[in-house]
Design an enzyme around this catalytic site. Structure first.
Site, mmCIF file in Angstrom:
data_model
loop_
_atom_site.group_PDB
_atom_site.id
_atom_site.type_symbol
_atom_site.label_atom_id
_atom_site.label_comp_id
_atom_site.label_asym_id
_atom_site.label_seq_id
_atom_site.Cartn_x
_atom_site.Cartn_y
_atom_site.Cartn_z
ATOM 1 N N LYS A 1 23.541 39.132 -15.563
ATOM 2 C CA LYS A 1 22.764 39.730 -16.654
ATOM 3 C C LYS A 1 23.040 41.216 -16.667
ATOM 4 O O LYS A 1 22.890 41.887 -15.656
ATOM 5 C CB LYS A 1 21.268 39.518 -16.388
ATOM 6 C CG LYS A 1 20.738 38.280 -17.031
ATOM 7 C CD LYS A 1 19.227 38.271 -16.999
ATOM 8 C CE LYS A 1 18.757 36.899 -17.374
ATOM 9 N NZ LYS A 1 17.596 36.463 -16.685
ATOM 10 N N ASP B 1 0.820 -1.228 0.000
ATOM 11 C CA ASP B 1 0.000 0.000 0.000
ATOM 12 C C ASP B 1 0.849 1.271 0.000
ATOM 13 O O ASP B 1 0.326 2.379 0.089
ATOM 14 C CB ASP B 1 -0.946 0.000 1.203
ATOM 15 C CG ASP B 1 -0.199 -0.004 2.529
ATOM 16 O OD1 ASP B 1 1.062 -0.012 2.510
ATOM 17 O OD2 ASP B 1 -0.857 0.001 3.593
ATOM 18 N N GLY C 1 19.519 20.889 -16.385
ATOM 19 C CA GLY C 1 20.754 21.208 -17.118
ATOM 20 C C GLY C 1 20.692 22.559 -17.808
ATOM 21 O O GLY C 1 21.701 23.040 -18.333
ATOM 22 N N GLN D 1 12.650 26.261 -1.949
ATOM 23 C CA GLN D 1 11.456 27.009 -1.504
ATOM 24 C C GLN D 1 11.774 27.555 -0.114
ATOM 25 O O GLN D 1 11.324 27.053 0.908
ATOM 26 C CB GLN D 1 10.233 26.068 -1.478
ATOM 27 C CG GLN D 1 8.928 26.723 -1.041
ATOM 28 C CD GLN D 1 8.370 27.711 -2.049
ATOM 29 O OE1 GLN D 1 8.599 27.612 -3.245
ATOM 30 N NE2 GLN D 1 7.624 28.696 -1.566
HETATM 31 C C1 R5P Z 1 19.561 27.662 -9.034
HETATM 32 O O1 R5P Z 1 19.661 28.766 -8.501
HETATM 33 C C2 R5P Z 1 20.478 26.536 -8.691
HETATM 34 O O2 R5P Z 1 21.652 26.999 -8.074
HETATM 35 C C3 R5P Z 1 20.809 25.721 -9.913
HETATM 36 O O3 R5P Z 1 21.501 26.555 -10.827
HETATM 37 C C4 R5P Z 1 19.556 25.203 -10.540
HETATM 38 O O4 R5P Z 1 18.779 24.518 -9.595
HETATM 39 C C5 R5P Z 1 19.897 24.266 -11.690
HETATM 40 O O5 R5P Z 1 18.699 23.825 -12.270
HETATM 41 P P1 R5P Z 1 18.634 23.432 -13.788
HETATM 42 O O6 R5P Z 1 19.671 22.391 -14.026
HETATM 43 O O7 R5P Z 1 17.233 22.897 -13.960
HETATM 44 O O8 R5P Z 1 18.867 24.659 -14.605
#
Ligand code: R5P
Length: 296
Positions: A194, A35, A226, A95
């Site tokens: 950026k 279960d 990634g 989170q």
């Molecule tokens: C984000 O601030 C984390 O430090 C990583 O860069 C992120 O969790 C990588 O996630 P993803 O491989 O989905 O881009």
């Protein structure tokens, strides 16, 4: 005596940690009933001992959390002396605040539940929680984050001969990890940022370093889809970087993330063994040992 144990996700890492600490490995039996309920049993006597529970929370965080709660409560009940919890990959850490009204602050909830279940000390590795002002205030017990970035950087430079290397974090939050990696191998470091030139022109580029004709080591905490690393590789190539190496603490590698990173132009991608993956060549056992040695 110190005993090192784990539920289902981190038995190999628990074994390696026991070896590093010169401690005993304590095996567990873990079952899932038809279960979906879980069952855990420690397979040797634990009463009166110091127990290190190594339980990573990658891939199946909810299942591994319930395993952890069952283990911690049982250890309390079985009258152990002290319980040190190591969650090499601490799920739910992203989170870490209420971004929208009404949201749960998952990091806080999980940290508190681990404390209530019976931990005396919590260690995490390269945990993602940049927005939390004071992590130490999440729990009444010590919660300490340690880093595997130095181990990753050493592994890459032992495996490859990097020419005039620069270590780059793919975003501002990753600069702290780039710093640790760079200081370990005596290289420069920077992060991508950026930059907005006008209302329509935004460029992602290294904040201060020129990467032209240099080999680059990108470091980050997590590779999930990634996409973050792929974007970083594209930007660094546009800026003239030579070979690009990638190191990450937690290679979650969702779907085809790894092959996409190689297709984007990475020379080599390596991770640690905090979660199971095909690239987990760098063990965090020495890092855990150094952290725990100070308190046991
Ligand atoms: C984000 O601030 C984390 O430090 C990583 O860069 C992120 O969790 C990588 O996630 P993803 O491989 O989905 O881009």
């Amino acid at each position: 005596m110190v005993l090192v144990t784990s539920g289902s996700p981190s038995k190999t890492l628990a074994w390696r940690t026991a070896q590093a600490l010169n401690a005993e490995y304590l095996d567990t039996e873990v079952k899932m009933f038809p279960d979906g309920e879980l069952y855990i049993r420690f397979l040797s006597e634990v009463s009166g001992e110091d127990i290190v529970v190594v339980q990573s929370l990658g891939h199946k965080p909810n299942q591994y959390l319930i395993e952890l709660f069952l283990m911690l409560d049982a250890l309390k009940d079985l009258k152990v002396r002290r319980v040190v919890v190591v969650t090499p990959y601490f799920a739910y850490a992203r989170q870490d605040e209420r971004f929208k009204p009404g949201e749960a602050i998952s990091l806080q909830t999980i940290a508190r539940l681990i404390e209530i279940a019976g931990a005396d000390h919590i260690f995490t590795i390269d945990s993602h929680r940049h927005r939390v002002i004071d992590v130490a205030k999440l729990t009444k017990i010590p919660l300490v984050d340690v880093s595997a970035m130095g181990e990753l950087a050493k592994h890459v430079t032992r495996t490859y001969d990097l020419r005039n290397p620069a270590v780059i974090g793919p975003d501002a939050e990753a600069e702290a990890w780039a710093k640790i990696a760079a200081e370990t191998i005596n290289a420069d470091y920077d992060a991508l940022e950026k930059k907005r030139f006008d209302a329509e022109t935004v460029e992602v580029r290294p904040r201060k370093l020129d990467v032209k004709e240099r080999d680059v080591l990108i470091v980050d905490d997590i590779i999930s889809t990634g996409n973050t690393i792929i974007k970083a590789i594209e930007v660094l190539k546009q800026h003239g970087a030579r070979d690009i190496y990638v190191g990450c603490a937690h290679p979650l590698l969702v779907k085809n993330a790894l092959i996409r990173i190689y297709q984007a132009g990475a020379q080599y991608v390596v991770g640690t063994d905090t979660v199971s993956s095909p690239i987990g060549l760098v063990s965090v056992a020495p890092v855990i040992k150094e952290a725990i040695r100070k308190i046991l």
